[in-house]
Structure formats: C-alpha cells, structure tokens
Design a protein around this motif. Structure first.
Motif, PDB file in Angstrom:
ATOM      1  N   LEU A  77       0.824  -0.765   0.200  1.00 46.97           N
ATOM      2  CA  LEU A  77      -0.077  -0.358   0.022  1.00 46.97           C
ATOM      3  C   LEU A  77       0.796   1.310  -0.192  1.00 46.97           C
ATOM      4  O   LEU A  77       0.564   2.195  -1.285  1.00 46.97           O
ATOM      5  N   TYR A  78       2.254   1.102   0.483  1.00 50.65           N
ATOM      6  CA  TYR A  78       2.625   2.603   1.095  1.00 50.65           C
ATOM      7  C   TYR A  78       4.095   2.652   0.302  1.00 50.65           C
ATOM      8  O   TYR A  78       5.318   2.908   0.159  1.00 50.65           O
ATOM      9  N   ALA A  79       3.803   1.446  -0.850  1.00 51.22           N
ATOM     10  CA  ALA A  79       5.249   1.620  -1.800  1.00 51.22           C
ATOM     11  C   ALA A  79       5.735   2.435  -2.091  1.00 51.22           C
ATOM     12  O   ALA A  79       4.824   3.634  -2.781  1.00 51.22           O
ATOM     13  N   PRO A  80       6.536   2.891  -3.257  1.00 45.19           N
ATOM     14  CA  PRO A  80       6.940   4.444  -3.470  1.00 45.19           C
ATOM     15  C   PRO A  80       6.412   5.012  -5.213  1.00 45.19           C
ATOM     16  O   PRO A  80       6.327   5.562  -5.239  1.00 45.19           O
ATOM     17  N   GLU A  81       6.035   3.624  -5.376  1.00 42.11           N
ATOM     18  CA  GLU A  81       6.163   3.678  -6.971  1.00 42.11           C
ATOM     19  C   GLU A  81       4.396   4.126  -7.074  1.00 42.11           C
ATOM     20  O   GLU A  81       4.015   4.420  -7.002  1.00 42.11           O
ATOM     21  N   ARG A  82       3.890   3.787  -5.877  1.00 45.95           N
ATOM     22  CA  ARG A  82       1.808   4.163  -5.747  1.00 45.95           C
ATOM     23  C   ARG A  82       2.018   5.400  -4.416  1.00 45.95           C
ATOM     24  O   ARG A  82       0.692   5.772  -5.152  1.00 45.95           O
ATOM     25  N   GLN A  83       2.811   5.297  -3.472  1.00 45.94           N
ATOM     26  CA  GLN A  83       2.643   6.670  -3.350  1.00 45.94           C
ATOM     27  C   GLN A  83       3.172   8.293  -4.132  1.00 45.94           C
ATOM     28  O   GLN A  83       3.004   9.063  -4.648  1.00 45.94           O
ATOM     29  N   ILE A  84       4.936   7.882  -4.285  1.00 49.64           N
ATOM     30  CA  ILE A  84       5.460   9.389  -4.192  1.00 49.64           C
ATOM     31  C   ILE A  84       5.345   8.917  -6.151  1.00 49.64           C
ATOM     32  O   ILE A  84       5.477  10.957  -7.237  1.00 49.64           O
ATOM     33  N   GLY A  85       5.347   7.630  -6.523  1.00 46.28           N
ATOM     34  CA  GLY A  85       5.388   7.524  -7.911  1.00 46.28           C
ATOM     35  C   GLY A  85       3.845   8.250  -8.244  1.00 46.28           C
ATOM     36  O   GLY A  85       3.970   9.616  -9.663  1.00 46.28           O
ATOM     37  N   GLU A  86       2.761   8.235  -7.854  1.00 45.38           N
ATOM     38  CA  GLU A  86       1.865   8.075  -8.429  1.00 45.38           C
ATOM     39  C   GLU A  86       1.262  10.168  -8.549  1.00 45.38           C
ATOM     40  O   GLU A  86       0.835  10.634  -9.076  1.00 45.38           O
ATOM     41  N   ARG A  87       1.779  10.286  -7.525  1.00 48.91           N
ATOM     42  CA  ARG A  87       2.447  12.629  -7.117  1.00 48.91           C
ATOM     43  C   ARG A  87       2.804  12.844  -8.664  1.00 48.91           C
ATOM     44  O   ARG A  87       2.659  13.837  -8.512  1.00 48.91           O
ATOM     45  N   GLN A  88       3.687  11.696  -9.025  1.00 47.41           N
ATOM     46  CA  GLN A  88       4.576  12.662  -9.635  1.00 47.41           C
ATOM     47  C   GLN A  88       4.192  12.320 -10.630  1.00 47.41           C
ATOM     48  O   GLN A  88       4.479  13.385 -11.763  1.00 47.41           O
ATOM     49  N   ARG A  89       3.022  11.498 -11.231  1.00 44.71           N
ATOM     50  CA  ARG A  89       2.467  11.327 -12.375  1.00 44.71           C
ATOM     51  C   ARG A  89       1.597  12.178 -12.941  1.00 44.71           C
ATOM     52  O   ARG A  89       1.333  13.351 -13.614  1.00 44.71           O
ATOM     53  N   ILE A  90       1.291  12.106 -10.989  1.00 46.32           N
ATOM     54  CA  ILE A  90      -0.177  13.512 -11.372  1.00 46.32           C
ATOM     55  C   ILE A  90       0.308  15.190 -11.573  1.00 46.32           C
ATOM     56  O   ILE A  90       0.339  15.674 -12.768  1.00 46.32           O
ATOM     57  N   LEU A  91       1.557  16.016 -11.211  1.00 44.09           N
ATOM     58  CA  LEU A  91       2.645  17.134 -11.398  1.00 44.09           C
ATOM     59  C   LEU A  91       3.102  16.907 -13.024  1.00 44.09           C
ATOM     60  O   LEU A  91       2.826  17.981 -13.383  1.00 44.09           O
ATOM     61  N   ARG A  92       3.198  15.355 -13.667  1.00 45.11           N
ATOM     62  CA  ARG A  92       3.408  15.833 -14.998  1.00 45.11           C
ATOM     63  C   ARG A  92       2.471  15.754 -15.624  1.00 45.11           C
ATOM     64  O   ARG A  92       2.379  16.733 -16.804  1.00 45.11           O
ATOM     65  N   SER A  93       1.661  15.269 -15.647  1.00 45.86           N
ATOM     66  CA  SER A  93      -0.058  15.936 -16.295  1.00 45.86           C
ATOM     67  C   SER A  93      -0.405  17.605 -16.209  1.00 45.86           C
ATOM     68  O   SER A  93      -1.081  17.546 -17.352  1.00 45.86           O
ATOM     69  N   VAL A  94      -0.372  17.731 -14.851  1.00 49.75           N
ATOM     70  CA  VAL A  94      -0.585  18.884 -15.260  1.00 49.75           C
ATOM     71  C   VAL A  94       0.338  20.385 -15.900  1.00 49.75           C
ATOM     72  O   VAL A  94      -0.002  21.234 -16.661  1.00 49.75           O
ATOM     73  N   ALA A  95       1.574  19.679 -15.942  1.00 49.30           N
ATOM     74  CA  ALA A  95       3.022  20.385 -15.823  1.00 49.30           C
ATOM     75  C   ALA A  95       1.661  20.225 -17.813  1.00 49.30           C
ATOM     76  O   ALA A  95       2.518  21.134 -18.752  1.00 49.30           O
ATOM     77  N   GLN A  96       2.011  19.145 -18.334  1.00 48.07           N
ATOM     78  CA  GLN A  96       2.115  18.681 -19.991  1.00 48.07           C
ATOM     79  C   GLN A  96       0.916  19.983 -20.605  1.00 48.07           C
ATOM     80  O   GLN A  96       1.091  20.199 -20.919  1.00 48.07           O
TER      81      GLN A  96
END
Length: 521
Positions: free
Chosen positions: A488-507
C-alpha cells in the motif's frame, strides 16, 4: 543524449536539443556545439553567446537551461561526432577568460548518407537557428520542512527534488536557518534548492505543489498575486476538519481559486466530504485523485525487513504508543486509554511499555505502578524511530476524531502506525470514521471499536491478555500487516503516482516536463 546515433541526408535539418542543470552559480554562460569529422577536424558549430537571456544573466545553482539548435545539414557523406561545451566567458571575441563547466566529446554520432552532386568543400558553416526554451521553475511551498522530524515530507520532497531539476522548496518555517543546517548535513546535494520563503520567488513560476489545507490557505495570496497554478494534497489535519466553520472557510477559498489544477485526497472520508462540499456550494472541482495513505521515508522500504516473531528470544512483550501531544493528556491520540490499559495490566510482569513523542511525561498521568517497566523516549528522528521499532512487538493507537478541535481527524492508520507496520510491528488501532483501506481485523491488524460500550482501555487490556496466552497470533498479524503495508505504501504507489499527476498537470499547462530519469528514492 550520450550514445545517440543519427542519420541524415544533405539538405536535412538536424535538431539538437540540450538540457543542462547548473551545479554552481555562474555568469556569462556560453553553450556551444562542435561537429567534427573522422580526423577530429572541426567542420561546423554554433553557440549561444549572442543570446542575452543566456549570456547576460546570472545563473543560480540548480537552475535548468534548455536550448534547441536547428542545423542545416550541408556535409559530405561520412561519419561525424558531436562535442558539447559550456563555459563562463565574458570576452566572447577573444576567448581569453573562458572557465569551462562542461566539455563532453563524442556524446553523439551522425552518419551523412551519399548524395548525387559532389561539393567542392566540406568546410561549411551554415547559419544556425537557435531558440532558448524557457524553463519556468516549479516550487514546493511548505511551513515545516526542512525539519527532519517530518519524515513523510523529507521523503516526498527529496524525491521530487531528485525527479524535477527545475523544482525548489520554499519554506516559511520560523527557525529555518538551524533546521536547514541539520537537513544539509544529511542531504548536501539537495540543500541548496531549499530556501526560506519570500513572495518574490514566485515570479515566473510555472507550477507549485503543497500539502495540507493550512499551507494552501497561507500561501494562496502569493499564488494569486503571481498567478502560479498549483496542486494540493488534502491530508487529514493541517487545518482540515469535517463540518468545522474555520476549516470550511479555508477550503472554500482554496477550491474557488481557478489556479488549483488538481486535488489529491488520501482518505475515502475526505473524498466524499470534498465532493459534497463542492456540490453544496456550486464549486467546480479540479481533477480529483485519491491515493490512500501517506508517503513514508524510504528508510522503511530500502531493504526487505525480516519476518518478526513476537516474543522470540524475549522474556517480555514490548508495547508502544507513538504520537505527538497536541492537547492535554494527548486525549485525541488515545493516550489516557493506553495508560489505563497498561495500569490494568500491571500484574503482567512480562509486559514493557514505551511512550514516544514530544510532551508526554510520567507526571501527567501517574504511572508509578508500572515501575521501571515503562519508558518515555521523547521525540525520535526517523533513523532512531526505525531502530526503536525493531525492538517493538505491538503499537497501540486508540485515537479518536473531533477531540483536538471540532472536525479534526487523523488518517488511518496514522503515520506512526504505518512506519511500525513496515518494520513488522503488529498494529492495534481504532477506525471511528471507517477509513480502513483494506486491513483485516485479526489477520493484518487488531481493530478497536470506538463505538463499543466496552471502553477502549478495557478492549486493549482484553486483547493483550489474549496475546499473552497465544503470542503466535501477534506474530502472524505483524507479518501479514507488514506485507500489506509494503504494498500500500510502496514508493511507486505513493510518490510515483503524485509525480505522474504533477507531470500531467505540467503537460496540460504547456510546461516543459523533465525526462523521467530517477523519479523515486
């Protein structure tokens, strides 16, 4: 770019794109490229010395410069290699004062294919078309970082700093200088990108990221003044409560701001509340993302922790309470219930009790009946807390909502319980608001019922006496809880998903998005 191979024909246009991150401050920056033949002879090249936005400004450490050269290919058939240089050079006419920051040979190769008409010379330097690609800075705005006691912020912001070279952290922390010095000792490569907050830093920023409602509300005037789009994670606490007038006023102001590009929620109760809140006030929500849980320090996930065996090679069972004292007796965290249970179990000599967190003392509630079987450890850093959990068998978290102030509630499980579970410690906790993301009572956690007629202290006592009769139960729960929590708290699930959201907003905003190199710790 290193190792890139390209093929071209005479008359094609070669697109050369360079992205450089400054490692130290510099002035009079010149970036140049040089294309050489097999005999290492310079055939053509170009530079940025005539661009005032590059050569005429003072560059700061951590900033990103991106250049795009469009180069007509007027070359003989054959193979060529690319050299890239970056230097500080005030006298661009004579090159007498050059200080080189980068000299990279053979970073890419070019093969030019044969053509019909043989040229008289290969010493051709066609006019170049150079454009400077602006990189608007990204910012994290916070009121407590870089204090090392906030483990989840350290984990998340460090990961963002590593993934996004144009990102800096601005902090309004009161004792910033002293806390920054401690942070710099642990993270020297990132410390120069963490600065005290000043509104002027927001000028020209492309995107901001914040955690907690209070942060968003505090920085909202500056965000609006400089028209900076932002993303918010709405954690429990931090000024956010349910059906509480002051919290609702802040939430309405933030949600009404058109600069809010995305909202991250971490609990089902938060998601439901925000959707009802916006609908009731006619507010249009930005894209809403749910990521259950919280970012945890990578120290807890770097190495697969060994399975724990409660009571193995031990004569006692170590039970802990870990929280910060935000109100008298830490009532909202359930400290009185924990101590009442400990006192009721004073006849059990095999139990040891541990209290971690600022503000708790043996004088506030009389614990003399426990003698030397209870210890108060105060606040612990992440490294010390991880070592502490390695000795624990059970963490008890009988927290209750709405006691600290109207509407206040904790996430489930609390951050301290998450960290304990990652170390294989069994968790016993309340969940008054039904926030459970998938733990199973008696299998991966021991659940306390805050609505039961049996007091929390009595429930804790009963369950611990059952554990003493069969410690293997605690071992199974600790191991199952550890496995589920790591997922549940794996970096890919926690940090990775947040970074995907930031990249999507930036795009979506049309901002340059850095290549995804090392997004996770």
């Amino acid at each position: 770019m290193f190792g890139t191979e390209a093929r071209a024909q005479h008359g094609d246009t070669l697109h050369l794109r360079l992205r450089l991150q400054l490692r130290q401050p510099c002035r009079h920056l010149v970036v140049s490229y040089h294309i050489k033949n097999r005999q290492n002879q310079h055939i053509l090249g170009g530079h940025s010395s005539d661009r005032p936005e590059v050569h005429g400004r003072a560059w700061q450490s951590g900033e990103v410069l991106e250049l795009a050269f469009d180069i007509p290919v007027h070359l003989h058939q054959g193979d060529y290699a690319l050299t890239v240089l970056a230097a500080s050079m005030a006298d661009v006419a004579h090159y007498t004062d050059a200080v080189f920051h980068l000299w990279a040979d053979d970073v890419a190769t070019l093969h030019v294919m044969p053509r019909a008409h043989f040229p008289l010379s290969d010493l051709i330097e066609p006019p170049q078309d150079l454009s400077v690609i602006p990189h608007a800075p990204w910012l994290v705005l916070d009121d407590f970082f870089p204090n090392l006691l906030t483990g989840f912020r350290v984990a998340e912001y460090n990961a963002h700093l590593a993934a996004f070279p144009q990102l800096s952290v601005l902090s309004s922390l009161g004792d910033f200088a002293s806390q920054h010095a401690r942070y710099a000792e642990h993270y020297p490569a990132l410390a120069h990108r963490v600065r005290p907050f000043a509104p002027a830093w927001l000028a020209g920023a492309g995107l901001a990221f914040l955690n907690f409602l209070n942060n968003a509300h505090q920085f909202l005037p500056a965000l609006q003044q400089y028209r900076v789009p932002f993303v918010l994670t709405l954690y429990p606490g931090g000024g956010f409560g349910l059906d509480e007038p002051e919290s609702d006023a802040k939430l309405a102001a933030v949600l009404a701001c058109p600069l809010l590009q995305a909202l991250i929620v971490t609990q089902g109760v938060t998601q439901d509340y925000v959707q009802r809140f916006a609908a009731g006030r006619g507010l249009a929500l930005p894209p809403l993302h749910r990521i259950d849980g919280v970012v945890v320090n990578p120290l807890y996930l770097e190495v697969e922790a060994p399975a724990r065996d409660a009571m193995a090679d031990k004569a006692v069972l170590d039970i802990c309470f870990v929280a910060e004292r935000y109100m008298p007796q830490g009532a909202n965290k359930g400290y009185p219930a924990f101590i009442a249970a400990a006192l009721a179990l004073a006849d059990c000599a095999r139990l040891r009790w541990h209290i971690v967190g600022g503000g708790f003392t043996p004088e506030e509630i009389d614990v003399s009946a426990l003698g030397d079987r209870i210890q108060f450890h105060g606040r612990l850093t992440t490294q010390d807390l991880r070592q502490f959990y390695a000795r624990m068998d059970l963490i008890v978290s009988p927290n209750q909502p709405y006691l600290l102030h109207p509407g206040n509630f904790d996430g489930f499980p609390t951050g301290c319980c998450v960290e304990a579970a990652l170390c294989g410690v069994a968790v016993m906790a309340t969940d008054a608001l039904q926030q459970n993301p998938g733990y199973v009572d008696g299998e991966s956690m021991l659940m306390l019922d805050a609505a039961s007629e049996v007091s929390l202290a009595q429930q804790i006592e009963i369950r611990i006496r059952q554990i003493l009769a069969d410690p293997a139960v605690l071992t199974r729960i600790g191991q199952a809880g550890q496995v589920f929590t790591r997922e549940l708290y794996a970096p890919e699930r926690q940090i990775g998903e947040r970074q995907r959201i930031l990249r999507s907003v930036a795009q979506r905003l049309g901002l340059p998005v850095p290549m995804e190199e090392n997004p996770l710790p």
